[in-house]
Design a protein around this motif. Structure first.
Motif, PDB file in Angstrom:
ATOM      1  N   VAL A 451      38.330 -31.398 -28.723  1.00 15.64           N
ATOM      2  CA  VAL A 451      39.412 -30.262 -29.201  1.00 15.64           C
ATOM      3  C   VAL A 451      38.819 -30.662 -30.043  1.00 15.64           C
ATOM      4  CG1 VAL A 451      38.849 -29.554 -26.307  1.00 15.64           C
ATOM      5  CG2 VAL A 451      41.152 -30.288 -27.682  1.00 15.64           C
ATOM      6  N   ARG A 452      39.198 -29.360 -31.453  1.00 12.43           N
ATOM      7  CA  ARG A 452      40.431 -28.888 -32.480  1.00 12.43           C
ATOM      8  C   ARG A 452      41.570 -27.891 -31.721  1.00 12.43           C
ATOM      9  NH1 ARG A 452      41.714 -24.512 -35.283  1.00 12.43           N
ATOM     10  NH2 ARG A 452      40.698 -23.581 -35.462  1.00 12.43           N
ATOM     11  N   THR A 453      42.890 -27.914 -31.515  1.00 16.11           N
ATOM     12  CA  THR A 453      43.580 -27.425 -31.037  1.00 16.11           C
ATOM     13  C   THR A 453      43.991 -26.190 -32.484  1.00 16.11           C
ATOM     14  OG1 THR A 453      45.192 -29.049 -32.058  1.00 16.11           O
ATOM     15  CG2 THR A 453      44.159 -28.731 -29.316  1.00 16.11           C
ATOM     16  N   PRO A 454      44.444 -25.553 -31.832  1.00 15.77           N
ATOM     17  CA  PRO A 454      45.168 -24.213 -33.076  1.00 15.77           C
ATOM     18  C   PRO A 454      46.756 -24.311 -33.790  1.00 15.77           C
ATOM     19  CG  PRO A 454      44.977 -23.334 -30.710  1.00 15.77           C
ATOM     20  CD  PRO A 454      44.903 -24.534 -30.535  1.00 15.77           C
ATOM     21  N   ASN A 455      46.040 -24.197 -34.728  1.00 13.91           N
ATOM     22  CA  ASN A 455      47.528 -24.561 -35.535  1.00 13.91           C
ATOM     23  C   ASN A 455      48.350 -22.693 -36.234  1.00 13.91           C
ATOM     24  OD1 ASN A 455      46.090 -22.587 -37.809  1.00 13.91           O
ATOM     25  ND2 ASN A 455      44.532 -24.081 -37.868  1.00 13.91           N
ATOM     26  N   ARG A 456      49.354 -23.472 -37.112  1.00 14.16           N
ATOM     27  CA  ARG A 456      50.720 -22.501 -37.496  1.00 14.16           C
ATOM     28  C   ARG A 456      50.136 -20.739 -38.008  1.00 14.16           C
ATOM     29  NH1 ARG A 456      55.152 -20.016 -38.357  1.00 14.16           N
ATOM     30  NH2 ARG A 456      56.672 -20.589 -39.666  1.00 14.16           N
ATOM     31  N   ALA A 457      49.322 -21.072 -38.643  1.00 11.88           N
ATOM     32  CA  ALA A 457      48.328 -20.380 -39.775  1.00 11.88           C
ATOM     33  C   ALA A 457      47.411 -19.141 -38.834  1.00 11.88           C
ATOM     34  CB  ALA A 457      47.325 -20.806 -40.680  1.00 11.88           C
ATOM     35  N   GLU A 458      46.754 -20.234 -37.378  1.00 15.65           N
ATOM     36  CA  GLU A 458      46.016 -19.010 -36.265  1.00 15.65           C
ATOM     37  C   GLU A 458      46.498 -18.476 -35.043  1.00 15.65           C
ATOM     38  OE1 GLU A 458      42.041 -21.503 -36.822  1.00 15.65           O
ATOM     39  OE2 GLU A 458      43.620 -22.744 -35.406  1.00 15.65           O
ATOM     40  N   HIS A 459      48.086 -19.353 -34.902  1.00 15.10           N
ATOM     41  CA  HIS A 459      48.833 -18.241 -34.217  1.00 15.10           C
ATOM     42  C   HIS A 459      49.550 -17.305 -35.437  1.00 15.10           C
ATOM     43  CE1 HIS A 459      49.106 -19.459 -30.078  1.00 15.10           C
ATOM     44  NE2 HIS A 459      48.022 -20.166 -30.401  1.00 15.10           N
ATOM     45  N   ASP A 460      50.323 -17.572 -36.361  1.00  8.01           N
ATOM     46  CA  ASP A 460      51.695 -16.534 -37.077  1.00  8.01           C
ATOM     47  C   ASP A 460      51.471 -15.863 -38.173  1.00  8.01           C
ATOM     48  OD1 ASP A 460      52.950 -17.963 -34.811  1.00  8.01           O
ATOM     49  OD2 ASP A 460      53.573 -19.055 -36.021  1.00  8.01           O
ATOM     50  N   VAL A 461      50.347 -15.945 -38.666  1.00 12.01           N
ATOM     51  CA  VAL A 461      49.607 -15.640 -40.222  1.00 12.01           C
ATOM     52  C   VAL A 461      50.092 -14.254 -40.709  1.00 12.01           C
ATOM     53  CG1 VAL A 461      47.419 -16.393 -40.595  1.00 12.01           C
ATOM     54  CG2 VAL A 461      49.173 -16.910 -43.254  1.00 12.01           C
ATOM     55  N   HIS A 462      50.264 -13.795 -41.735  1.00 10.84           N
ATOM     56  CA  HIS A 462      50.054 -11.932 -41.617  1.00 10.84           C
ATOM     57  C   HIS A 462      49.621 -11.897 -43.007  1.00 10.84           C
ATOM     58  CE1 HIS A 462      51.352 -11.157 -37.984  1.00 10.84           C
ATOM     59  NE2 HIS A 462      52.231 -11.785 -37.971  1.00 10.84           N
ATOM     60  N   PHE A 463      48.004 -12.244 -43.579  1.00 12.33           N
ATOM     61  CA  PHE A 463      47.926 -11.898 -44.718  1.00 12.33           C
ATOM     62  C   PHE A 463      46.753 -11.102 -45.497  1.00 12.33           C
ATOM     63  CE2 PHE A 463      45.009 -13.703 -48.410  1.00 12.33           C
ATOM     64  CZ  PHE A 463      45.709 -14.147 -49.214  1.00 12.33           C
ATOM     65  N   ASP A 464      47.546 -11.015 -46.689  1.00 17.35           N
ATOM     66  CA  ASP A 464      46.858  -9.216 -46.929  1.00 17.35           C
ATOM     67  C   ASP A 464      46.245  -9.496 -48.578  1.00 17.35           C
ATOM     68  OD1 ASP A 464      48.038  -6.951 -45.568  1.00 17.35           O
ATOM     69  OD2 ASP A 464      49.883  -7.574 -47.240  1.00 17.35           O
ATOM     70  N   SER A 465      44.389  -9.584 -47.526  1.00 18.79           N
ATOM     71  CA  SER A 465      43.730 -10.457 -48.347  1.00 18.79           C
ATOM     72  C   SER A 465      42.756  -9.630 -49.451  1.00 18.79           C
ATOM     73  CB  SER A 465      42.489 -10.732 -47.951  1.00 18.79           C
ATOM     74  OG  SER A 465      41.749 -10.295 -47.353  1.00 18.79           O
ATOM     75  N   GLU A 466      42.810  -8.202 -49.621  1.00 19.41           N
ATOM     76  CA  GLU A 466      42.519  -8.166 -50.797  1.00 19.41           C
ATOM     77  C   GLU A 466      41.916  -6.178 -50.211  1.00 19.41           C
ATOM     78  OE1 GLU A 466      37.856  -8.629 -51.654  1.00 19.41           O
ATOM     79  OE2 GLU A 466      37.941  -8.774 -49.252  1.00 19.41           O
ATOM     80  N   PHE A 467      41.613  -5.733 -51.854  1.00 16.12           N
ATOM     81  CA  PHE A 467      41.230  -4.132 -51.260  1.00 16.12           C
ATOM     82  C   PHE A 467      40.447  -3.818 -51.169  1.00 16.12           C
ATOM     83  CE2 PHE A 467      45.889  -4.138 -52.559  1.00 16.12           C
ATOM     84  CZ  PHE A 467      46.763  -2.899 -51.410  1.00 16.12           C
ATOM     85  N   ILE A 468      39.553  -2.846 -50.777  1.00 20.53           N
ATOM     86  CA  ILE A 468      37.897  -2.638 -50.207  1.00 20.53           C
ATOM     87  C   ILE A 468      37.638  -1.138 -50.343  1.00 20.53           C
ATOM     88  CG2 ILE A 468      37.500  -4.830 -49.655  1.00 20.53           C
ATOM     89  CD1 ILE A 468      36.707  -3.864 -46.990  1.00 20.53           C
ATOM     90  N   GLU A 469      36.220  -0.955 -51.207  1.00 14.08           N
ATOM     91  CA  GLU A 469      36.253   0.814 -51.581  1.00 14.08           C
ATOM     92  C   GLU A 469      35.197   0.618 -50.527  1.00 14.08           C
ATOM     93  OE1 GLU A 469      35.827   3.324 -54.720  1.00 14.08           O
ATOM     94  OE2 GLU A 469      33.341   2.349 -54.439  1.00 14.08           O
TER      95      GLU A 469
END
Length: 687
Positions: A451-469
């Protein structure tokens, strides 16, 4: 922890001179000059004794190289019931590589792609990416994966390459012994015993991309049973370019130092104490969403890294079939970027015991505990549910190696039980069967769950990656990527079959076949589209499954007593499917993140007593969904031993074209970068 100012200020002037001198026709002149020197001595030295590195070991002896990563004990490579490949210290020296990621390109089944000057995408048997999560990496038994995203910051993993004894690479799961995240493979970097690095070593070099590098190491003996060494290493690497040849400001420098002490008592007790400290910085062009300006920004980002580690290991040997080991380590990492600053402390303790049970069984069992704690500073583009988090990992494992028929059939059964703070208990069993009908033939098969267990980013992150049209002429939508507490472990059921044979005294072949079944793979789902606030919210989920299968071949052919060829070939097929209710459209791009075909041919020739010529040709198939074309690389190393302990070498890398792309970073996007042709010279003095 900033020790960079101790680097001499004249370094920038020296680097400017180096780049100017080695540009254009100067490269060809330098190559021609060295070739004239080398080949003028070849005729006189042809009748003299060849170096020991190509003639000392027969191929049969090479198959008996000892490995420890497969069963957590010393065993012959030919007796390992796993797809294991060993990179020796001589392989590293003669390849001309200057980093650990470049060295593991030799391994069949591994996908190694350079993203820019300071980043790599590395995985085993598919699912490649900078944030690849299915490969466990260890240095002397110390895990170096980051719990932040379950991957490896490859720019931090380094040591003096001359101090590496071997790199053991296992393709396929090793979770029954090593635990979660050892899903598709394990890389164990093993450094030399201090007893084997006595005396002094000085290395230095410069080139077109390697603007300047060097290292110093000295080892000594204290009394009858205490050995030690210490080293310092520095490098400064130039930036790569974009598709149009424009500099991309992704240059990189690093300074590190370390030590190792080995104490061996006459009562079969040994103790090792070692540590490293480092400080460096790198650059990149980052793409992210700027909410204040309501636009996607592209700007230069600097990453500052610093940290260190300490490791202590105690071993007690009772007999050939019984021993005990206790290992503990502490690791601190500081990483600061425009989007996130992270300070992480990790403490780990591991105990194992091996003993015989009757005449036909050998038991290995162990206990482990790891505590990791981070402190983060967020940015406008990237935030976490909490700035601080601590996670504990408890584990217990047991393995029973059973001799069914002496010198013929062995069965190994084992499992690891772990408890983590994300998904609770995880069980990862394994069964391996080894059949050795002849001392030069071995056939093995295995079935494993990992198994590959979850990590900090997959549980807690909020990332504004880009603006799209979304609609032409309408306001752009902000794409916001969020973690989820419902994210579960990814699973694999792996089936493997292998065959090692030495049909002649000059040829050895190692073949591995695999068929992996995956479930609960990570997807990025559309959670909400808010037309009023113009925000598209994406969440992580587990709505993909599929299979991968392939074949891996490694062959050594001793053409003559002065010429050795090493060939590695990889075939990989991926077939992934989304659940019916999934809104993710990334399946095809994941399938295309690793090449279907790879071929590596390394030629090592001893041209005379003091002269070596090494040629390395690699073919890597296209990555159509990442818009990466197939490419062929050519590396050449030419060295001459001026004195017994003084060696001069010149290395050309990626010689067939001016530049080529190898990968595109996922999730947190940086601008596409291409790898350049390079040449460097190096001098090594041992005393």
């Amino acid at each position: 922890m900033n020790i960079t100012p101790f680097i001499p200020e004249m370094h920038s002037r020296i680097s400017l001179f180096i780049r100017t001198y080695l540009s254009g026709c100067s490269i060809r002149i330098l190559l021609l000059a060295l070739a004239i020197i080398v080949f003028s001595t070849q005729k006189l030295e042809a009748a003299q004794k060849l170096p020991a590195d190509l003639t000392e070991l027969s191929l049969e002896e090479l198959m008996d190289i000892e490995v420890t990563s497969v069963s957590k004990k010393v065993q012959k490579l030919a007796d390992a019931a796993a797809a294991v490949f060993v990179i020796t210290d001589e392989d590293i020296r003669r390849s001309g590589v200057t980093s650990i990621p470049e060295a593991i390109r030799m391994v069949p089944g591994l996908q190694v792609a350079r993203i820019d000057s300071n980043k790599w995408a590395i995985t085993s048997r598919g699912f490649n990416g900078r944030f690849a999560t299915k490969l466990l990496v260890l240095i002397d038994g110390r895990s170096v994966y980051t719990p932040f995203y379950s991957g490896v910051y490859w720019d931090l993993q380094d040591t003096l390459l001359e101090d590496i004894e071997r790199i053991e690479v296992i393709r396929g799961p090793g979770a029954a012994l090593w635990g979660a995240n050892a899903v598709n493979g394990i890389i164990n970097i093993i450094t030399k015993h201090a007893k084997d690095t006595q005396g002094g070593l000085v290395t230095a070099g410069f080139g077109t991309e390697e603007r300047g590098f060097g290292g110093v190491r000295y080892g000594g003996k204290h009394g009858d049973d205490l050995y030690s060494r210490a080293y310092v290493k520095y490098f400064n690497r130039d930036s790569f370019v974009d598709a149009y040849g424009n500099d991309q400001s992704d240059d990189w420098d690093d300074l590190r130092a370390g030590f190792r002490t080995d104490w061996e008592r006459s009562n079969h007790t040994s103790f090792t104490f070692q540590g490293d400290i480092y400080d460096g910085s790198s650059n990149e062009k980052l793409k992210y969403a700027h909410q204040t300006l309501l636009s996607t920004m592209i700007e230069d980002q600097k990453t500052d890294v610093a940290g260190g580690n300490l490791l202590a290991r105690w071993n007690k040997t009772f007999s050939d079939s019984s021993d005990m080991a206790l290992q503990t380590y502490y690791d601190r990492t500081e990483r600061g970027t425009t989007t996130l600053e992270e300070l992480r402390d990790t403490f780990d303790v591991d105990f194992q015991h091996r003993f015989a049970l009757g005449k036909r069984q050998e038991i290995i069992w162990g206990l482990g505990y790891r505590l990791t704690a981070d402190n983060t500073t967020e940015s406008e583009a990237l935030t976490l549910d909490s700035e601080d988090r601590s996670d504990g990992l408890y584990s217990i494992f047991a393995q029973d190696e059973i001799t069914i028929i002496d010198n013929l059939i062995h069965l190994t059964l084992g499992s690891k039980l772990e408890h983590n703070d994300y998904t609770g208990f995880e069980i990862q069993p394994n069964a391996r069967l080894l059949w050795t009908p002849h001392r030069l033939h071995s056939i093995w098969a295995s079935i494993s769950r990992a198994v590959r267990t979850p990590n900090r980013a997959e549980h807690d992150v909020h990332f504004d990656s880009e603006f799209i049209e979304v609609i032409s002429g309408a306001p752009s939508f902000l794409v916001s990527l969020n973690g989820s507490s419902d994210f579960d472990s990814e699973e694999v059921l792996a089936n493997e079959l292998g065959y090692r044979v030495m049909p002649t005294e000059s040829l050895s072949v190692d073949i591995a076949l695999f068929y992996n079944i995956y479930d609960n793979l990570r997807t990025i789902e559309v959670e909400d589209i808010d037309t009023l606030s113009s925000i598209i919210t994406l969440n992580g989920d587990n709505k993909m499954d599929g299979v991968t299968y392939g074949a891996e071949l490694a062959a050594d052919w001793r053409v003559s007593n002065w010429w050795l060829l090493k060939i590695a070939y990889t075939y990989l097929h991926m077939d992934l499917d989304m659940d019916e209710d999934s809104s993710d459209t990334t399946s095809e791009s994941i399938e295309g993140s690793s090449p279907k075909h790879q071929l590596s041919i390394r030629s090592s020739k001893d041209l005379g007593r003091n002269t070596e010529l090494d040629v390395w040709i690699r073919y890597v198939d296209e990555l159509p969904d990442l818009d990466i074309k197939s490419y062929i690389t050519l590396d050449v190393r030419l060295s001459h031993r001026l004195l017994k302990n003084l060696e001069l070498s010149i290395v050309g890398q990626n010689l067939l074209d001016n530049q080529h792309a190898e990968f595109r970073q996922e999730i947190i996007e940086i601008l596409p970068i291409e790898v350049e042709r390079s040449v460097y010279g190096k001098i090594t003095w041992r005393f």
